[in-house]
Design a protein around this motif. Structure first.
Motif, PDB file in Angstrom:
ATOM      1  N   PHE A   4       0.833  -1.198   0.000  1.00  0.00           N
ATOM      2  CA  PHE A   4       0.000   0.000   0.000  1.00  0.00           C
ATOM      3  C   PHE A   4       0.871   1.254   0.000  1.00  0.00           C
ATOM      4  CE2 PHE A   4      -2.001   3.387   2.538  1.00  0.00           C
ATOM      5  CZ  PHE A   4      -3.121   3.649   1.736  1.00  0.00           C
ATOM      6  N   LEU A   5       1.850   1.286   0.909  1.00  0.00           N
ATOM      7  CA  LEU A   5       2.738   2.440   0.986  1.00  0.00           C
ATOM      8  C   LEU A   5       3.593   2.576  -0.275  1.00  0.00           C
ATOM      9  CD1 LEU A   5       4.012   2.342   4.685  1.00  0.00           C
ATOM     10  CD2 LEU A   5       2.420   3.965   3.656  1.00  0.00           C
ATOM     11  N   LYS A   6       4.042   1.445  -0.807  1.00  0.00           N
ATOM     12  CA  LYS A   6       4.892   1.504  -1.996  1.00  0.00           C
ATOM     13  C   LYS A   6       4.132   2.089  -3.183  1.00  0.00           C
ATOM     14  CE  LYS A   6       8.191  -1.148  -4.732  1.00  0.00           C
ATOM     15  NZ  LYS A   6       8.970  -2.390  -4.848  1.00  0.00           N
ATOM     16  N   ILE A   7       2.882   1.680  -3.350  1.00  0.00           N
ATOM     17  CA  ILE A   7       2.083   2.187  -4.462  1.00  0.00           C
ATOM     18  C   ILE A   7       1.777   3.674  -4.276  1.00  0.00           C
ATOM     19  CG2 ILE A   7      -0.171   2.041  -5.589  1.00  0.00           C
ATOM     20  CD1 ILE A   7      -0.091  -0.988  -4.967  1.00  0.00           C
ATOM     21  N   ILE A   8       1.440   4.060  -3.051  1.00  0.00           N
ATOM     22  CA  ILE A   8       1.091   5.456  -2.773  1.00  0.00           C
ATOM     23  C   ILE A   8       2.309   6.363  -2.895  1.00  0.00           C
ATOM     24  CG2 ILE A   8       0.279   7.050  -0.989  1.00  0.00           C
ATOM     25  CD1 ILE A   8      -1.931   5.352  -2.223  1.00  0.00           C
ATOM     26  N   LEU A   9       3.447   5.914  -2.364  1.00  0.00           N
ATOM     27  CA  LEU A   9       4.628   6.770  -2.284  1.00  0.00           C
ATOM     28  C   LEU A   9       5.534   6.692  -3.509  1.00  0.00           C
ATOM     29  CD1 LEU A   9       5.640   6.154   1.450  1.00  0.00           C
ATOM     30  CD2 LEU A   9       4.333   8.062   0.507  1.00  0.00           C
ATOM     31  N   ILE A  61       9.920  11.549  -7.879  1.00  0.00           N
ATOM     32  CA  ILE A  61      10.148  12.995  -8.005  1.00  0.00           C
ATOM     33  C   ILE A  61      11.270  13.452  -7.070  1.00  0.00           C
ATOM     34  CG2 ILE A  61       9.123  15.276  -7.655  1.00  0.00           C
ATOM     35  CD1 ILE A  61       6.428  14.031  -8.441  1.00  0.00           C
ATOM     36  N   LEU A  62      11.229  12.987  -5.828  1.00  0.00           N
ATOM     37  CA  LEU A  62      12.222  13.418  -4.834  1.00  0.00           C
ATOM     38  C   LEU A  62      13.580  12.765  -5.054  1.00  0.00           C
ATOM     39  CD1 LEU A  62      10.097  13.369  -1.550  1.00  0.00           C
ATOM     40  CD2 LEU A  62      10.675  15.339  -2.960  1.00  0.00           C
ATOM     41  N   CYS A  63      13.567  11.479  -5.455  1.00  0.00           N
ATOM     42  CA  CYS A  63      14.818  10.723  -5.578  1.00  0.00           C
ATOM     43  C   CYS A  63      14.900  10.040  -6.943  1.00  0.00           C
ATOM     44  CB  CYS A  63      14.922   9.682  -4.471  1.00  0.00           C
ATOM     45  SG  CYS A  63      14.622  10.306  -2.807  1.00  0.00           S
ATOM     46  N   PRO A  64      14.952  10.796  -8.024  1.00  0.00           N
ATOM     47  CA  PRO A  64      15.018  10.175  -9.356  1.00  0.00           C
ATOM     48  C   PRO A  64      16.322   9.420  -9.548  1.00  0.00           C
ATOM     49  CG  PRO A  64      15.451  12.527  -9.519  1.00  0.00           C
ATOM     50  CD  PRO A  64      15.039  12.275  -8.096  1.00  0.00           C
ATOM     51  N   ILE A  93      15.873   4.552   0.103  1.00  0.00           N
ATOM     52  CA  ILE A  93      14.776   4.911  -0.801  1.00  0.00           C
ATOM     53  C   ILE A  93      15.026   4.292  -2.173  1.00  0.00           C
ATOM     54  CG2 ILE A  93      13.483   6.803  -1.851  1.00  0.00           C
ATOM     55  CD1 ILE A  93      13.213   6.679   1.168  1.00  0.00           C
ATOM     56  N   TYR A  94      16.283   4.356  -2.620  1.00  0.00           N
ATOM     57  CA  TYR A  94      16.631   3.763  -3.909  1.00  0.00           C
ATOM     58  C   TYR A  94      16.362   2.259  -3.915  1.00  0.00           C
ATOM     59  CZ  TYR A  94      19.231   8.140  -4.614  1.00  0.00           C
ATOM     60  OH  TYR A  94      19.592   9.453  -4.745  1.00  0.00           O
ATOM     61  N   VAL A  95      16.701   1.597  -2.825  1.00  0.00           N
ATOM     62  CA  VAL A  95      16.510   0.147  -2.746  1.00  0.00           C
ATOM     63  C   VAL A  95      15.027  -0.202  -2.729  1.00  0.00           C
ATOM     64  CG1 VAL A  95      16.825  -1.898  -1.295  1.00  0.00           C
ATOM     65  CG2 VAL A  95      18.724  -0.309  -1.621  1.00  0.00           C
ATOM     66  N   TYR A  96      14.247   0.520  -1.905  1.00  0.00           N
ATOM     67  CA  TYR A  96      12.831   0.218  -1.744  1.00  0.00           C
ATOM     68  C   TYR A  96      12.050   0.480  -3.028  1.00  0.00           C
ATOM     69  CZ  TYR A  96      12.322  -0.953   3.205  1.00  0.00           C
ATOM     70  OH  TYR A  96      12.346  -1.600   4.410  1.00  0.00           O
ATOM     71  N   PHE A  97      12.345   1.595  -3.698  1.00  0.00           N
ATOM     72  CA  PHE A  97      11.532   1.999  -4.840  1.00  0.00           C
ATOM     73  C   PHE A  97      12.219   1.782  -6.186  1.00  0.00           C
ATOM     74  CE2 PHE A  97       9.925   4.449  -1.252  1.00  0.00           C
ATOM     75  CZ  PHE A  97       8.561   4.215  -1.358  1.00  0.00           C
ATOM     76  N   GLY A  98      13.536   1.618  -6.195  1.00  0.00           N
ATOM     77  CA  GLY A  98      14.241   1.433  -7.451  1.00  0.00           C
ATOM     78  C   GLY A  98      14.252  -0.004  -7.932  1.00  0.00           C
ATOM     79  N   LEU A  99      14.246  -0.943  -6.986  1.00  0.00           N
ATOM     80  CA  LEU A  99      14.292  -2.361  -7.348  1.00  0.00           C
ATOM     81  C   LEU A  99      12.892  -2.957  -7.341  1.00  0.00           C
ATOM     82  CD1 LEU A  99      17.393  -3.628  -5.356  1.00  0.00           C
ATOM     83  CD2 LEU A  99      17.248  -3.135  -7.790  1.00  0.00           C
TER      84      LEU A  99
END
Length: 240
Positions: free
Chosen positions: A7-12, A18-21, A50-56
């Motif tokens: 849920f958090l991953k989809i929302i955030l 935008i914050l951490c391209p 943040i890169y690990v959570y959302f980049g991979l």
């Protein structure tokens, strides 16, 4: 935890982009294995996680953090719900070690920075601690190196790279004594340094601008071949 994590991953996710391209080299090397896996990364800033959570891609990721980051009760609760495992670096608790091993046995990804703390000096890899090796050998885990190019800054693009899995096949099942842990840790250092060198070359040659050209060319060639084959088949059918 998994439902809350997704849920958090989809929302955030849009906010994180935008914050951490970031641009990721060899993202395809990161695969979901039947067993749990460990992502070992260098540590240059708080944005690395943040890169690990959302980049991979992939499912639930658990991350190790020092006990000092627990903060207040709400912060501790929130970070625990998104998969953070707090570890006392001076006196690791048995319960924390159990959580890490259980996470791997459950097929989760465990993100660890073997340097132990943020590198505030330069981009060079600092000496690695053996904790990641211990978890990898105890959890029989696949280990993937993942490196960050430079210290992250908000709204500034960063570059990341996924390396080849570290081969520990000859060490699984062995007694995890100091010599075995040192051998595994040295392999981690070599793999991380190799990936970092490849990333430097990729960024210098602006590989991120060309990475999609080859697949597009191949797709266009396949479409042309398909059209030609379709026309040939249609002609042969009419002639009959």
């Amino acid at each position: 935890m998994r439902a809350w994590y997704w849920f958090l991953k989809i929302i955030l996710f849009p906010i994180a982009c935008i914050l951490c391209p970031c641009k990721i080299m060899n993202k395809y090397k990161y695969k979901k294995y039947a067993r749990g896996q460990i992502v070992i990364s260098n540590h240059l800033s708080w944005m690395d996680i943040i890169y690990v959570y959302f980049g991979l891609p992939g499912g639930l990721k658990r991350a190790l953090s020092k006990k000092e980051n627990e903060g207040n009760k709400f912060q501790k609760w929130f970070m625990s719900t998104i998969g953070v495992i707090f570890v006392d670096r001076d006196k690791p608790e048995l319960s924390s070690m159990r959580k890490c091993i259980n996470a791997l046995n459950n097929g989760d990804t465990l993100a660890i920075c073997p340097e132990g703390t943020r590198n505030k000096v330069n981009r060079e890899l600092q000496p690695l601690h053996s904790g990641a090796a211990l978890f990898a050998l105890k959890g029989n885990a696949q280990v993937i190196p993942y490196v960050v190019h430079h210290k992250g800054k908000l709204f500034r693009r960063n570059y990341l790279a996924v390396g080849d899995p570290v081969d520990l096949s000859d060490l699984y099942g062995k007694r995890t004594d100091e010599a075995t842990l040192q051998e595994a840790t040295e392999r981690f250092r070599i793999a991380m340094q190799k990936t970092l060198d490849e990333l430097d070359e990729w960024v210098e040659n602006r590989g991120y601008k060309h990475k999609n050209k080859q697949p597009k060319k191949e797709n266009r060639a396949l479409k042309r071949e398909y059209k030609v084959a379709k026309r040939t088949y249609a002609k042969s059918t009419r002639s009959k």
